[in-house]
Design a protein around this motif. Structure first.
Motif, PDB file in Angstrom:
ATOM      1  N   UNK A  73       0.596   0.157   2.534  1.00 30.97           N
ATOM      2  CA  UNK A  73       1.576   0.854   1.692  1.00 30.97           C
ATOM      3  C   UNK A  73       2.915   1.069   2.397  1.00 30.97           C
ATOM      4  N   UNK A  74       2.998   0.722   3.668  1.00 29.39           N
ATOM      5  CA  UNK A  74       4.252   0.837   4.417  1.00 29.39           C
ATOM      6  C   UNK A  74       4.930  -0.531   4.433  1.00 29.39           C
ATOM      7  N   UNK A  75       5.904  -0.698   3.568  1.00 30.34           N
ATOM      8  CA  UNK A  75       6.558  -1.999   3.391  1.00 30.34           C
ATOM      9  C   UNK A  75       7.355  -2.445   4.611  1.00 30.34           C
ATOM     10  N   UNK A  76       7.703  -1.518   5.490  1.00 37.23           N
ATOM     11  CA  UNK A  76       8.426  -1.922   6.696  1.00 37.23           C
ATOM     12  C   UNK A  76       7.479  -2.446   7.771  1.00 37.23           C
ATOM     13  N   UNK A  77       6.237  -1.944   7.770  1.00 37.15           N
ATOM     14  CA  UNK A  77       5.260  -2.402   8.756  1.00 37.15           C
ATOM     15  C   UNK A  77       4.530  -3.662   8.322  1.00 37.15           C
ATOM     16  N   UNK A  78       4.208  -3.726   7.047  1.00 33.77           N
ATOM     17  CA  UNK A  78       3.423  -4.848   6.532  1.00 33.77           C
ATOM     18  C   UNK A  78       4.228  -5.529   5.423  1.00 33.77           C
ATOM     19  N   UNK A  79       4.974  -6.518   5.838  1.00 35.93           N
ATOM     20  CA  UNK A  79       5.800  -7.281   4.903  1.00 35.93           C
ATOM     21  C   UNK A  79       4.971  -8.430   4.313  1.00 35.93           C
ATOM     22  N   UNK A  80       5.546  -9.118   3.359  1.00 34.99           N
ATOM     23  CA  UNK A  80       4.865 -10.285   2.785  1.00 34.99           C
ATOM     24  C   UNK A  80       4.613 -11.346   3.861  1.00 34.99           C
TER      25      UNK A  80
END
Length: 119
Positions: free
Chosen positions: A27-34
């Protein structure tokens, strides 16, 4: 070859733990990107295939040793590119790839050494 299997086992463990971290922090888009999802999933699957090749090579299968040489060299180059790309991956992922790269570098060196020829 036993060391090679251990090193690749470490590579597989780090890759699978990274997959777990990706799920935990999804849910952390900065840590886990596409890009992290794609690369992390591919690396986790490839690490298991590489472990399979290493186990077979350790049992004496020469074809698997050849495949292991090619696969580990290609993955090592891919890791260097991933680390060098600016902005595509977060720092934590580049560090994880660096650990994987060091493990694979040790494997590449060990399986590509030429044996000393005795007179």
């Amino acid at each position: 070859m036993r060391n090679v299997v251990w090193l690749i086992s470490g590579y597989a463990v780090v890759s699978l733990l990274t997959l777990v971290a990706m799920i935990v922090f999804r849910h952390d888009a900065t840590m886990v990107t596409a890009a992290v999802w794609i690369r992390g999933t591919i690396v986790a699957a490839a690490s298991l295939v590489t472990l399979f090749l290493a186990v077979r090579a350790a049992r004496g299968d020469r074809r698997m040793l050849l495949r292991l040489r090619v696969v580990t060299a290609v993955m090592l180059v891919a890791i260097v590119v991933i680390i060098a790309l600016p902005g595509t991956f977060p720092l934590w992922f580049k560090l994880e790839q660096g650990v994987c790269g060091l493990l694979l570098l040790a494997v590449v060196v060990q399986i590509n050494r030429r044996r000393a020829v005795r007179p």
